[in-house]
Design a protein around this motif. Structure first.
Motif, PDB file in Angstrom:
ATOM      1  N   PHE A  52      15.553  63.076  -7.548  1.00 21.69           N
ATOM      2  CA  PHE A  52      15.060  64.158  -8.417  1.00 21.69           C
ATOM      3  C   PHE A  52      16.112  64.586  -9.441  1.00 21.69           C
ATOM      4  O   PHE A  52      15.789  64.884 -10.585  1.00 21.69           O
ATOM      5  CB  PHE A  52      14.618  65.375  -7.580  1.00 21.69           C
ATOM      6  CG  PHE A  52      13.219  65.251  -7.016  1.00 21.69           C
ATOM      7  CD1 PHE A  52      12.141  65.013  -7.857  1.00 21.69           C
ATOM      8  CD2 PHE A  52      12.978  65.395  -5.656  1.00 21.69           C
ATOM      9  CE1 PHE A  52      10.853  64.900  -7.346  1.00 21.69           C
ATOM     10  CE2 PHE A  52      11.693  65.287  -5.151  1.00 21.69           C
ATOM     11  CZ  PHE A  52      10.616  65.031  -5.988  1.00 21.69           C
ATOM     12  N   MET A  57      14.321  65.947 -12.897  1.00 26.09           N
ATOM     13  CA  MET A  57      13.259  66.825 -12.415  1.00 26.09           C
ATOM     14  C   MET A  57      13.835  68.031 -11.705  1.00 26.09           C
ATOM     15  O   MET A  57      13.172  69.055 -11.559  1.00 26.09           O
ATOM     16  CB  MET A  57      12.328  66.064 -11.476  1.00 26.09           C
ATOM     17  CG  MET A  57      11.366  65.176 -12.244  1.00 26.09           C
ATOM     18  SD  MET A  57       9.870  64.837 -11.339  1.00 26.09           S
ATOM     19  CE  MET A  57      10.313  63.368 -10.481  1.00 26.09           C
ATOM     20  N   ASP A  58      15.077  67.900 -11.250  1.00 23.59           N
ATOM     21  CA  ASP A  58      15.738  68.997 -10.565  1.00 23.59           C
ATOM     22  C   ASP A  58      17.132  69.135 -11.185  1.00 23.59           C
ATOM     23  O   ASP A  58      17.761  68.137 -11.531  1.00 23.59           O
ATOM     24  CB  ASP A  58      15.858  68.661  -9.062  1.00 23.59           C
ATOM     25  CG  ASP A  58      15.506  69.867  -8.210  1.00 23.59           C
ATOM     26  OD1 ASP A  58      15.495  70.992  -8.757  1.00 23.59           O
ATOM     27  OD2 ASP A  58      15.230  69.682  -7.014  1.00 23.59           O
ATOM     28  N   GLU A  77      14.019  71.612 -21.677  1.00 21.99           N
ATOM     29  CA  GLU A  77      12.850  71.345 -20.817  1.00 21.99           C
ATOM     30  C   GLU A  77      11.889  70.353 -21.460  1.00 21.99           C
ATOM     31  O   GLU A  77      11.427  69.407 -20.828  1.00 21.99           O
ATOM     32  CB  GLU A  77      12.094  72.653 -20.560  1.00 21.99           C
ATOM     33  CG  GLU A  77      12.680  73.534 -19.487  1.00 21.99           C
ATOM     34  CD  GLU A  77      12.097  73.218 -18.123  1.00 21.99           C
ATOM     35  OE1 GLU A  77      11.074  72.504 -18.071  1.00 21.99           O
ATOM     36  OE2 GLU A  77      12.692  73.654 -17.122  1.00 21.99           O
ATOM     37  N   ASN A  78      11.557  70.609 -22.733  1.00 22.12           N
ATOM     38  CA  ASN A  78      10.564  69.771 -23.398  1.00 22.12           C
ATOM     39  C   ASN A  78      11.057  68.344 -23.579  1.00 22.12           C
ATOM     40  O   ASN A  78      10.321  67.382 -23.377  1.00 22.12           O
ATOM     41  CB  ASN A  78      10.192  70.353 -24.759  1.00 22.12           C
ATOM     42  CG  ASN A  78       9.390  71.628 -24.604  1.00 22.12           C
ATOM     43  OD1 ASN A  78       8.913  71.931 -23.500  1.00 22.12           O
ATOM     44  ND2 ASN A  78       9.261  72.363 -25.695  1.00 22.12           N
ATOM     45  N   ALA A  81      10.855  66.519 -20.415  1.00 28.09           N
ATOM     46  CA  ALA A  81       9.495  66.051 -20.182  1.00 28.09           C
ATOM     47  C   ALA A  81       9.229  64.779 -21.000  1.00 28.09           C
ATOM     48  O   ALA A  81       8.648  63.813 -20.493  1.00 28.09           O
ATOM     49  CB  ALA A  81       8.504  67.147 -20.553  1.00 28.09           C
ATOM     50  N   ASP A  82       9.696  64.792 -22.271  1.00 25.39           N
ATOM     51  CA  ASP A  82       9.504  63.602 -23.114  1.00 25.39           C
ATOM     52  C   ASP A  82      10.203  62.392 -22.506  1.00 25.39           C
ATOM     53  O   ASP A  82       9.653  61.285 -22.489  1.00 25.39           O
ATOM     54  CB  ASP A  82      10.061  63.856 -24.525  1.00 25.39           C
ATOM     55  CG  ASP A  82       9.220  64.871 -25.279  1.00 25.39           C
ATOM     56  OD1 ASP A  82       8.064  65.106 -24.850  1.00 25.39           O
ATOM     57  OD2 ASP A  82       9.712  65.430 -26.277  1.00 25.39           O
ATOM     58  N   ARG A  84      10.919  61.866 -19.331  1.00 25.19           N
ATOM     59  CA  ARG A  84      10.190  61.411 -18.136  1.00 25.19           C
ATOM     60  C   ARG A  84       8.962  60.612 -18.533  1.00 25.19           C
ATOM     61  O   ARG A  84       8.610  59.622 -17.917  1.00 25.19           O
ATOM     62  CB  ARG A  84       9.732  62.617 -17.298  1.00 25.19           C
ATOM     63  CG  ARG A  84      10.802  63.223 -16.430  1.00 25.19           C
ATOM     64  CD  ARG A  84      10.186  64.047 -15.309  1.00 25.19           C
ATOM     65  NE  ARG A  84       9.438  65.194 -15.795  1.00 25.19           N
ATOM     66  CZ  ARG A  84       9.993  66.364 -16.117  1.00 25.19           C
ATOM     67  NH1 ARG A  84      11.299  66.532 -15.993  1.00 25.19           N
ATOM     68  NH2 ARG A  84       9.257  67.352 -16.542  1.00 25.19           N
ATOM     69  N   ARG A  85       8.307  61.067 -19.604  1.00 28.04           N
ATOM     70  CA  ARG A  85       7.062  60.409 -19.989  1.00 28.04           C
ATOM     71  C   ARG A  85       7.308  59.045 -20.636  1.00 28.04           C
ATOM     72  O   ARG A  85       6.573  58.101 -20.398  1.00 28.04           O
ATOM     73  CB  ARG A  85       6.293  61.320 -20.940  1.00 28.04           C
ATOM     74  CG  ARG A  85       4.844  60.927 -21.137  1.00 28.04           C
ATOM     75  CD  ARG A  85       4.102  61.932 -21.986  1.00 28.04           C
ATOM     76  NE  ARG A  85       4.637  61.996 -23.327  1.00 28.04           N
ATOM     77  CZ  ARG A  85       5.395  62.963 -23.809  1.00 28.04           C
ATOM     78  NH1 ARG A  85       5.710  63.988 -23.037  1.00 28.04           N
ATOM     79  NH2 ARG A  85       5.859  62.940 -25.040  1.00 28.04           N
ATOM     80  N   PRO A 110      -0.354  59.873 -18.485  1.00 23.47           N
ATOM     81  CA  PRO A 110       0.942  60.128 -19.138  1.00 23.47           C
ATOM     82  C   PRO A 110       0.978  59.611 -20.572  1.00 23.47           C
ATOM     83  O   PRO A 110       1.767  60.073 -21.390  1.00 23.47           O
ATOM     84  CB  PRO A 110       1.935  59.345 -18.276  1.00 23.47           C
ATOM     85  CG  PRO A 110       1.239  59.087 -16.993  1.00 23.47           C
ATOM     86  CD  PRO A 110      -0.215  59.009 -17.311  1.00 23.47           C
ATOM     87  N   MET A 112      -1.603  59.675 -22.693  1.00 21.58           N
ATOM     88  CA  MET A 112      -2.591  60.292 -23.577  1.00 21.58           C
ATOM     89  C   MET A 112      -2.089  61.546 -24.260  1.00 21.58           C
ATOM     90  O   MET A 112      -2.760  62.097 -25.131  1.00 21.58           O
ATOM     91  CB  MET A 112      -3.859  60.649 -22.772  1.00 21.58           C
ATOM     92  CG  MET A 112      -4.708  59.457 -22.409  1.00 21.58           C
ATOM     93  SD  MET A 112      -5.455  58.680 -23.852  1.00 21.58           S
ATOM     94  CE  MET A 112      -6.746  59.861 -24.246  1.00 21.58           C
ATOM     95  N   ARG A 113      -0.915  62.029 -23.845  1.00 20.67           N
ATOM     96  CA  ARG A 113      -0.447  63.286 -24.441  1.00 20.67           C
ATOM     97  C   ARG A 113      -0.191  63.086 -25.932  1.00 20.67           C
ATOM     98  O   ARG A 113       0.632  62.286 -26.333  1.00 20.67           O
ATOM     99  CB  ARG A 113       0.831  63.737 -23.746  1.00 20.67           C
ATOM    100  CG  ARG A 113       1.282  65.090 -24.238  1.00 20.67           C
ATOM    101  CD  ARG A 113       2.658  65.439 -23.748  1.00 20.67           C
ATOM    102  NE  ARG A 113       3.104  66.674 -24.389  1.00 20.67           N
ATOM    103  CZ  ARG A 113       3.659  66.732 -25.584  1.00 20.67           C
ATOM    104  NH1 ARG A 113       3.852  65.631 -26.290  1.00 20.67           N
ATOM    105  NH2 ARG A 113       4.022  67.881 -26.110  1.00 20.67           N
TER     106      ARG A 113
END
Lengths: 252, 772
Positions: A52, A57-58, A77-78, A81-82, A84-85, A110, A112-113
């Motif tokens: 993690f 993620m952590d 944060e954003n 997320a990018d 990870r995706r 993942p 389709m965002r």
């Protein structure tokens, strides 16, 4: 060779005060591009937490995690997320599918965002991945209508949908019978052969024996590493024996 | 153990616990108030009716009366305790002028009485029997309430002067719903003014045994005694007295039912989320052999605390509002003398709320029985059924943003979950729109034509003066030469006798003149045009039992003349009892005259009003807006207040329920949130998905709410409006308010509540929530 992950002396605590628990106690790890790595250790040794933290993620309490040349502590944060995706894929022990979506929709989620205009291309790609992992007929099924092994293959398809640089697997075969488990490992080997880095967390010596490098953890520390040759699919028993011997040697 | 469990649980969900307590407190307060009001109302009415010795049986009668026959009936009926015949002098409202203002627009039949000797007393505000001296007048309490009269005011009745010496409570006619009102004057004064009105008789009995009332009624009817008028009995007096405040109590009960329902929704949400949270634990407790009832106790404990706090708070709050609501009852009926009983019933009401909540929680907790220990331990969650939305494929969506698509899709997939919030939003939209539309309707200018007022700009009233017709002609002449007046009409009101069904005569007011100049709305038929046409107001048509096409016999200049009813219209002026015709008459007295005019330039209304007022100081000159606001301004104001209050309440409910629902949903969905976060969706993406759900439900809710408001709501509003004497009715909708402003307010409320409600999305850690 490029190092996709460099972790230096990472420390992480759970809880506070008297109940504070040191789950990662100065762990340093490097993972090369294209490598196939396993992390082994007893329950509570910190292996899942390590996964993690390496994937962002952590967070960590001290130390440093560099992913793809970026210090994760400095990434928002954003952007995490990018990352990870687009650069990472995840496969968990449980299928972690959204119950309201069918298999195909779960796989393409993942991708389709902000990308709905390419829905057709994305779906085609998902269908190819499903064929490749042997679940080509299941795209219209609801997730309650397929077996655990099939769900795990769908999970791998989802992890692959954005062409990640690395796939993290947390006990991906833990909930499967031995036949299904081996089929999943065969898929991972194929993906790895195509150049994708893979890091698996596992209890299972048979899983670890099919990777190139095994890290052994206990009490929040990596206490030993062993290297194996690339697995060709033939000498599995010998490799398992070597891994279990090492486990006995260090007492885990 | 319970203490720690409850404390931890409440600290973890402060907002939700607080909202639940607020609703419980509101429900307890309202029920408590309703109980207190009921006890006080019945107590106060009983006290008043006992003090005043209200008749057990009363026959109103107009026409000839044979007192000897009545006495003989009384002597032969063993059940009669006391008997009397009172006179009631019915005088037209226009002839009663209090402090310079006439009661012409009063919807009441105002009349005069002297104090009775045996029973049916008129009481002062301390409950004592009043004795009026010569020149003194005691005014019904309702005119004190609406500010029409105060002590010391001068009252002129048909020219005779009186001074208001005090106010009276009338155990028969106190209520605004009793259409007659008795003023009390001395016997000498009564004799002086007797010629100015028509006398009605109140034939009154008190019985020895009230339980024999229906036998007595039958005996009275069977003997064929005087009966030209309504018969009213003791229980009916009680009902009429109770009904106004009873309606308020009914409204409070309705609102409290709504609040209790919302409190239940809150509790159901929290409880189900908590059970879901603790699913595995509950399984474990079952597995180690705890009884279902033991497990229930743990969960029930928290709600016992919540309900106790809420109920105590509500009970305390009820003391603050009690005085305000009891004011009206105290004014009309006096003290109830049963305050300790009221307190007891208040406490019982609060206890009922408490028990209902505990029973409800207990009912929700019954689902513990269905939890299989094995399944709970293995899966950790209830295996939720999802149905529908199968055709909405993410893979087939190229049109809608993925977050919005996922949000809307979830609403379809879990319809049952969202049904509660949807229902609340539909109700909120309904509560907002209906009173708004009602207010728009009655404040729109064209609405006055529904009410018997022509759509003109200027109105001159001439009454209580002599030579009315000459003065009217003088004004007409001025108007004729006034270039700024585009058209005008002179309407003269006279009273005539008409023949009723029973062959008796009744006086009605007929407005004579050209009714085509400023027409009112006829909901049946048309305006009178020919000499033998007559149009009746809805109330008159109803009372006379006439429909369009029927004949009505009117006594004109001593001769009977048959007129044909050509139309029926709604009217709120002059108590709603009017008629319109075009025939010529020079015989009857003119009661008043009004001249309506339309101006070429509407901006001149104010200057024209003062110009005509200066020139014709005998006339009351008003712009039509002013006239309307005088006629039914108070009604309009109270509808406006009610509409604004409805908006505030509905928005508050919307915000609270949305907030609560979204908070619950985030807790419930934390696993799915963790999953999509793990696969690279940002917090903003997830919040957008929740906003999409809320807005989607809201839009459908507003559409349905608006549809219901314009169908069911219009019917309901029509019922309210008919109380004003308006019979046919359609909403006049202000599209800007109804279709833009109201929805915008709701959207705003829901957006704010959702944004706050889902703010916890950012705190959901993937690592802690991704394992089921």
């Amino acid at each position: 060779m490029k190092k996709i992950i460099i972790a230096e002396n990472i420390v992480k605590f759970f809880g506070e005060g008297d109940e504070k628990l040191n789950v990662l106690d100065g762990v340093s790890v490097e993972i090369n591009e294209g490598e196939f790595v396993a992390v082994m250790g007893p329950s509570g040794s910190g292996k899942t937490t390590l996964m993690f933290t390496l994937s962002g993620m952590d967070g960590i309490d001290s130390g440093k995690v560099i992913f793809d040349d970026r210090d994760l502590a400095a990434v928002g944060e954003n952007e995490l997320a990018d990352l990870r995706r687009t650069k990472m894929g995840f496969v968990f022990q449980q299928p972690t599918m959204l119950k309201n979506l069918n298999i195909l929709d779960n796989i393409i989620l993942p991708s389709m965002r902000g990308n709905r205009k390419n829905a057709v291309e994305i779906s085609q790609k998902a269908e190819e991945l499903m064929k490749r992992t042997g679940i080509g007929e299941l795209e219209e099924r609801e997730i309650t209508q397929v077996s655990g092994g099939q769900l795990q293959r769908a999970g791998i398809c989802r992890a692959l949908i954005n062409n990640p640089e690395i796939i993290f697997g947390d006990e991906p075969t833990g909930a499967l019978n031995s036949k299904s488990a081996q089929e999943i490992m065969d898929i991972f080997r194929e993906i790895n052969a195509d150049g994708t880095t893979i890091m698996l967390v596992t209890h299972d010596a048979k899983v670890a024996a099919q990777t190139e490098r095994v890290m052994f953890m206990r009490d929040g520390k990596i206490i030993r590493e062993m290297r194996l040759a690339k697995f060709s699919g033939t000498d599995i028993d010998d490799r398992i024996n070597r891994v279990t011997a090492k486990m006995q040697e260090i007492g885990i | 153990m319970y203490y720690r469990l409850i404390r931890n649980d409440m600290l973890k969900s402060k907002a939700i616990t607080l909202i639940t307590i607020i609703f419980v407190a509101a429900a307890a307060m309202l029920i408590c108030l309703a109980a207190v009001l009921v006890v006080n109302l019945t107590g106060a009415i009983d006290t008043l009716m006992t003090q005043a010795k209200t008749p057990h049986f009363m026959q109103m009668h107009s026409g000839e009366i044979d007192t000897e026959r009545l006495w003989s009936f009384t002597e032969h009926n063993s059940n009669v305790d006391q008997f009397q015949v009172l006179e009631f002098l019915n005088v037209d409202g226009a002839r009663i002028v209090i402090d310079g203002k006439s009661l012409a627009d009063s919807v009441q039949d105002n009349g005069f009485s002297t104090q009775s000797e045996k029973f049916d007393y008129l009481l002062d505000l301390d409950g004592n029997v009043i004795n009026a001296a010569d020149g003194e007048i005691y005014v019904p309490i309702c005119y004190m309430k609406d500010g029409a009269a105060k002590i010391g005011d001068k009252v002129a009745i048909c020219g005779k002067q009186f001074t208001v010496a005090g106010f009276l409570r009338d155990s028969q006619m106190n209520s605004l719903l009793a259409s007659s009102k008795r003023f009390l004057i001395s016997k000498n004064d009564y004799a002086d003014i007797k010629g100015f009105g028509s006398t009605e008789y109140l034939i009154e009995f008190r019985l020895k045994d009230l339980s024999q009332l229906s036998a007595f009624e039958n005996a009275y009817a069977a003997t064929g005694l005087e009966a030209n008028g309504p018969t009213i009995t003791y229980p009916l007096f009680k009902t009429i007295n109770a009904i106004s405040d009873g309606l308020m109590i009914a409204v409070i009960l309705l609102v409290s039912a709504l609040v209790v329902a919302i409190a239940f929704i809150c509790i159901r949400f929290t409880l189900l989320a908590k059970i879901e949270d603790d699913y595995r634990q509950i399984g474990v407790m079952k597995a180690i052999g705890l009884r279902t009832s033991d497990i229930k106790k743990i969960y029930l404990a928290k709600y016992i605390v919540t309900a106790t706090v809420g109920c105590i708070l509500g009970f305390a709050l009820s003391f603050i509002f009690r005085g305000m609501l009891l004011e009206n009852i105290r004014l009309y009926f006096g003290e109830s003398g049963s305050s300790s009983l009221a307190l007891l019933f208040g406490i019982i009401g609060v206890l009922l709320v408490f028990l209902a909540i505990i029973a409800f929680v207990s009912g929700v907790l019954r689902r513990f029985r269905k939890i299989s220990a094995a399944e709970a331990i293995r899966f950790g969650t209830a295996q939720e059924k999802t149905a529908g939305a199968k055709h909405l494929r993410l893979s087939g969506n190229r049109l809608i943003d993925t977050n919005i698509f996922l949000g809307v899709r979830d609403v379809f997939a879990r319809k049952r979950l969202y049904a509660t919030m949807f229902a609340v939003l539909v109700i909120a939209a309904f509560i907002i729109i209906v009173p708004q539309n009602l207010y728009n309707t009655i404040s729109s200018k064209s609405f006055i034509t529904y009410m018997g007022i022509g759509n003109c700009d200027l109105r001159l009233d001439i009454q209580q003066t002599d030579n009315i017709s000459q003065k009217a002609a003088e004004i007409a002449k001025t108007m004729e030469s006034d270039k700024s007046v585009s058209k005008y009409v002179v309407l003269t009101t006279k009273t005539f006798n008409v023949k009723t069904e029973g062959g008796l005569e009744e006086r009605i007011k007929i407005e004579l003149g050209d009714h085509s100049v400023f027409p009112v709305k006829y909901y049946q038929g048309r305006a009178p045009a020919a000499k033998d046409d007559i149009a009746l107001s809805a109330i008159n048509a109803d009372e006379l039992g006439k429909n369009v096409g029927d004949d009505l016999t009117v006594v004109i200049d001593g001769k009977q003349k048959d007129l044909t009813v050509c139309g029926i219209y709604s009217d709120i002026t002059n108590g709603g009892k009017t008629a319109k015709a075009v025939f010529n008459d020079n015989s009857a007295d003119i009661m008043w005259c009004n001249i309506c005019a339309e101006l070429l330039d509407k901006s001149l209304v104010d200057s024209k009003v003062s110009q005509y007022a200066d020139r014709f100081n005998f006339a009351k000159v008003s712009g039509i807006d002013e006239y309307i606001s005088q006629t039914f301004g108070t009604t309009k104001d109270s509808v406006k207040k009610a509409a604004d209050a409805a908006v505030a309440v509905a928005l508050l409910i919307t915000v609270l329920v949305t907030l609560l629902f979204m908070k619950m949903l985030v807790v419930k969905d934390r696993y799915s949130i963790a999953v999509i976060k793990a696969f690279g969706f940002t917090n903003q993406d997830i919040k957008a998905q929740y906003l999409a759900r809320a807005v989607f439900i809201l839009i459908v809710g507003i559409i349905l709410g608006t549809l219901l408001a314009n169908t069911l709501g219009e019917t309901l509003a029509g019922i309210v409006i008919s109380q004003l004497g308006v019979s046919s009715f359609n909403f006049a909708i202000n599209p800007l308010a109804t279709y833009l402003l109201c929805p915008l307010m709701m959207v705003f409320a829901v957006l704010i509540a959702t944004i706050i409600g889902v703010s916890a999305v950012g705190q959901i850690k993937i690592s802690q929530n991704i394992k089921e």
